[in-house]
Design a protein around this motif. Structure first.
Motif, mmCIF file in Angstrom:
data_model
loop_
_atom_site.group_PDB
_atom_site.id
_atom_site.type_symbol
_atom_site.label_atom_id
_atom_site.label_comp_id
_atom_site.label_asym_id
_atom_site.label_seq_id
_atom_site.Cartn_x
_atom_site.Cartn_y
_atom_site.Cartn_z
ATOM 1 N N ALA A 1 52.422 -41.225 69.415
ATOM 2 C CA ALA A 1 52.289 -42.235 70.480
ATOM 3 C C ALA A 1 53.008 -43.538 70.143
ATOM 4 C CB ALA A 1 50.816 -42.505 70.763
ATOM 5 N N GLY A 2 53.333 -43.726 68.861
ATOM 6 C CA GLY A 2 54.038 -44.960 68.466
ATOM 7 C C GLY A 2 53.166 -45.919 67.678
ATOM 8 N N GLY B 1 52.438 -45.964 64.414
ATOM 9 C CA GLY B 1 53.094 -46.378 63.168
ATOM 10 C C GLY B 1 54.263 -47.315 63.433
ATOM 11 N N GLY C 1 46.944 -41.553 57.472
ATOM 12 C CA GLY C 1 47.920 -40.473 57.308
ATOM 13 C C GLY C 1 48.818 -40.742 56.106
ATOM 14 N N VAL D 1 41.033 -34.159 58.120
ATOM 15 C CA VAL D 1 40.429 -34.232 56.796
ATOM 16 C C VAL D 1 38.986 -34.720 56.995
ATOM 17 C CG1 VAL D 1 40.614 -35.437 54.573
ATOM 18 C CG2 VAL D 1 42.680 -34.656 55.761
ATOM 19 N N GLY E 1 45.532 -44.811 62.815
ATOM 20 C CA GLY E 1 45.090 -43.423 62.617
ATOM 21 C C GLY E 1 43.672 -43.317 62.108
ATOM 22 N N GLN F 1 33.538 -41.599 62.219
ATOM 23 C CA GLN F 1 34.380 -42.621 61.567
ATOM 24 C C GLN F 1 34.257 -43.971 62.287
ATOM 25 O OE1 GLN F 1 38.458 -41.259 61.036
ATOM 26 N NE2 GLN F 1 37.783 -39.274 60.288
ATOM 27 N N GLU G 1 56.215 -35.865 76.197
ATOM 28 C CA GLU G 1 56.929 -36.918 75.471
ATOM 29 C C GLU G 1 56.481 -36.958 74.000
ATOM 30 O OE1 GLU G 1 59.439 -38.707 75.906
ATOM 31 O OE2 GLU G 1 59.234 -40.530 74.691
ATOM 32 N N GLU H 1 59.967 -48.262 76.582
ATOM 33 C CA GLU H 1 60.919 -48.421 75.477
ATOM 34 C C GLU H 1 60.236 -49.211 74.335
ATOM 35 O OE1 GLU H 1 64.011 -50.168 73.258
ATOM 36 O OE2 GLU H 1 63.114 -51.385 74.833
HETATM 37 P P1 AP5 Z 1 55.319 -42.948 65.422
HETATM 38 O O1 AP5 Z 1 55.255 -44.426 65.509
HETATM 39 O O2 AP5 Z 1 55.627 -42.340 64.095
HETATM 40 O O3 AP5 Z 1 53.993 -42.301 66.049
HETATM 41 P P2 AP5 Z 1 52.469 -42.296 65.524
HETATM 42 O O4 AP5 Z 1 51.619 -42.620 66.700
HETATM 43 O O5 AP5 Z 1 52.326 -43.142 64.303
HETATM 44 O O6 AP5 Z 1 52.333 -40.764 65.236
HETATM 45 P P3 AP5 Z 1 51.784 -39.934 63.983
HETATM 46 O O7 AP5 Z 1 52.281 -38.522 64.185
HETATM 47 O O8 AP5 Z 1 52.112 -40.578 62.681
HETATM 48 O O9 AP5 Z 1 50.284 -39.986 64.234
HETATM 49 P P4 AP5 Z 1 49.259 -39.005 63.731
HETATM 50 O O10 AP5 Z 1 48.076 -39.721 64.209
HETATM 51 O O11 AP5 Z 1 49.351 -37.592 64.139
HETATM 52 O O12 AP5 Z 1 49.593 -38.876 62.171
HETATM 53 P P5 AP5 Z 1 48.846 -39.430 60.889
HETATM 54 O O13 AP5 Z 1 49.855 -39.661 59.859
HETATM 55 O O14 AP5 Z 1 47.898 -40.508 61.259
HETATM 56 O O15 AP5 Z 1 56.394 -42.449 66.522
HETATM 57 C C1 AP5 Z 1 56.725 -41.076 66.640
HETATM 58 C C2 AP5 Z 1 58.237 -40.950 66.923
HETATM 59 O O16 AP5 Z 1 58.518 -41.506 68.211
HETATM 60 C C3 AP5 Z 1 59.132 -41.713 65.942
HETATM 61 O O17 AP5 Z 1 60.283 -40.969 65.699
HETATM 62 C C4 AP5 Z 1 59.446 -43.041 66.663
HETATM 63 O O18 AP5 Z 1 60.723 -43.543 66.291
HETATM 64 C C5 AP5 Z 1 59.424 -42.600 68.127
HETATM 65 N N1 AP5 Z 1 58.915 -43.637 69.025
HETATM 66 C C6 AP5 Z 1 57.877 -44.476 68.802
HETATM 67 N N2 AP5 Z 1 57.651 -45.272 69.879
HETATM 68 C C7 AP5 Z 1 58.567 -44.898 70.813
HETATM 69 C C8 AP5 Z 1 58.838 -45.333 72.154
HETATM 70 N N3 AP5 Z 1 58.131 -46.314 72.744
HETATM 71 N N4 AP5 Z 1 59.855 -44.725 72.826
HETATM 72 C C9 AP5 Z 1 60.582 -43.734 72.247
HETATM 73 N N5 AP5 Z 1 60.384 -43.288 70.987
HETATM 74 C C10 AP5 Z 1 59.376 -43.856 70.271
HETATM 75 O O19 AP5 Z 1 47.932 -38.167 60.487
HETATM 76 C C11 AP5 Z 1 48.478 -36.997 59.943
HETATM 77 C C12 AP5 Z 1 47.354 -36.068 59.482
HETATM 78 O O20 AP5 Z 1 46.558 -36.731 58.459
HETATM 79 C C13 AP5 Z 1 46.318 -35.695 60.561
HETATM 80 O O21 AP5 Z 1 46.747 -34.594 61.336
HETATM 81 C C14 AP5 Z 1 45.085 -35.393 59.701
HETATM 82 O O22 AP5 Z 1 45.173 -34.117 59.128
HETATM 83 C C15 AP5 Z 1 45.171 -36.435 58.598
HETATM 84 N N6 AP5 Z 1 44.453 -37.677 58.939
HETATM 85 C C16 AP5 Z 1 45.008 -38.921 59.104
HETATM 86 N N7 AP5 Z 1 44.070 -39.826 59.421
HETATM 87 C C17 AP5 Z 1 42.885 -39.144 59.474
HETATM 88 C C18 AP5 Z 1 41.554 -39.536 59.768
HETATM 89 N N8 AP5 Z 1 41.238 -40.798 60.080
HETATM 90 N N9 AP5 Z 1 40.587 -38.588 59.733
HETATM 91 C C19 AP5 Z 1 40.879 -37.314 59.399
HETATM 92 N N10 AP5 Z 1 42.131 -36.865 59.118
HETATM 93 C C20 AP5 Z 1 43.117 -37.784 59.141
#
Ligand code: AP5
Length: 216
Positions: free
Chosen positions: A11-12, A14, A32, A59, A85, A92, A119, A201
């Motif tokens: 969703a963006g 990070g 994450g 996790v 995240g 939590q 998306e 954007e």
């Molecule tokens: P990005 O900013 O990287 O997206 P994000 O929302 O940070 O997505 P994540 O996939 O990192 O979130 P997640 O929640 O699945 O992963 P997490 O690491 O927390 O953007 C994505 C892409 O889009 C990039 O390429 C960016 O350039 C592009 N982009 C961004 N904004 C844009 C826009 N407006 N327009 C166009 N493009 C755009 O978790 C991973 C794993 O860790 C989980 O599956 C789980 O197993 C574990 N985990 C983490 N936290 C927990 C928790 N609290 N409890 C239990 N398990 C957990």
């Protein structure tokens, strides 16, 4: 400022967290990223987390709550932090409230990023990051100014996440809707929720986020 960034994978959160860090000087606490660091370091937590993360599942609450609780006690969190995240389940969320209350702290705002599933899948499929500093890029939407060179640190090494494949992404989305989306109502009921159009954007999303932060 103590913020929560809430939204599905891709969703963006990070991307916007990195911009808030640069502008407001408060740390990004990404569960994450912390879990991936534990996996790479081969710690006990990392060994337990790896298979769960690779399957797109969550996790255990116990592990992530302990990680965050310890992290927000660090001196760099004294003036605030961005939870990216986390929280991700109602357990939590309750733990976050209890943690903050025990420290005499309050939550400033929860920012929800709204993006449709097609998306999200497109974004995650094109995501890669700098192997050195973690800056996040996308194959078409956000490429480094100089091809193959990280804008932030100049590294020429990049990596992709093992969970950014179509099968795992489907599982991650299912987990989001079942376990995490109930937090939207949870924080709305507490008057803490603000939502932004995450489809816009990247700079436009940043402007919406800054507008919310300016009113705190
Ligand atoms: P990005 O900013 O990287 O997206 P994000 O929302 O940070 O997505 P994540 O996939 O990192 O979130 P997640 O929640 O699945 O992963 P997490 O690491 O927390 O953007 C994505 C892409 O889009 C990039 O390429 C960016 O350039 C592009 N982009 C961004 N904004 C844009 C826009 N407006 N327009 C166009 N493009 C755009 O978790 C991973 C794993 O860790 C989980 O599956 C789980 O197993 C574990 N985990 C983490 N936290 C927990 C928790 N609290 N409890 C239990 N398990 C957990």
């Amino acid at each position: 400022m103590r913020l929560i960034l809430l939204g599905p994978p891709g969703a963006g959160k990070g991307t916007q967290a990195q911009r808030i860090v640069e502008k407001h000087g408060i740390p990004q606490l990404s569960t994450g990223d912390m879990l991936r660091a534990a996996v790479n370091a081969g710690t006990d937590v990392g060994k337990r987390a790896k298979a769960v993360m690779d399957a797109g599942k969550l996790v255990s609450d116990e592990i992530v709550i302990a990680i965050v609780s310890e992290r927000i006690d660090q001196p760099d969190c004294a003036n605030g932090f961005i939870l990216d995240g986390f929280p991700r389940t109602l357990v939590q969320a309750d733990a976050t409230e209890a943690m903050l209350r025990a420290k005499g702290l309050g939550l400033s705002v929860v920012i929800e990023f709204r993006v449709d599933d097609d998306e999200l899948v497109r974004r995650v499929a094109g995501r890669y990051s700098c192997a050195q500093c973690g800056s996040v890029y996308h194959d078409t939407d956000k490429v480094p100014a100089a091809e193959g060179v990280c804008d932030k640190c100049g590294s020429t090494h990049f990596k992709r996440r093992p969970d950014d494949n179509p099968e795992t992404m489907t599982a991650r989305l299912q987990v989001y809707y079942k376990e995490t989306s109930p937090l939207i109502g949870y924080y709305h009921a507490k008057g803490k929720l603000r939502s932004v159009d995450g489809i816009a954007e990247i700079d436009q999303v940043t402007a919406e986020v800054e507008n919310i932060l300016s009113k705190l």
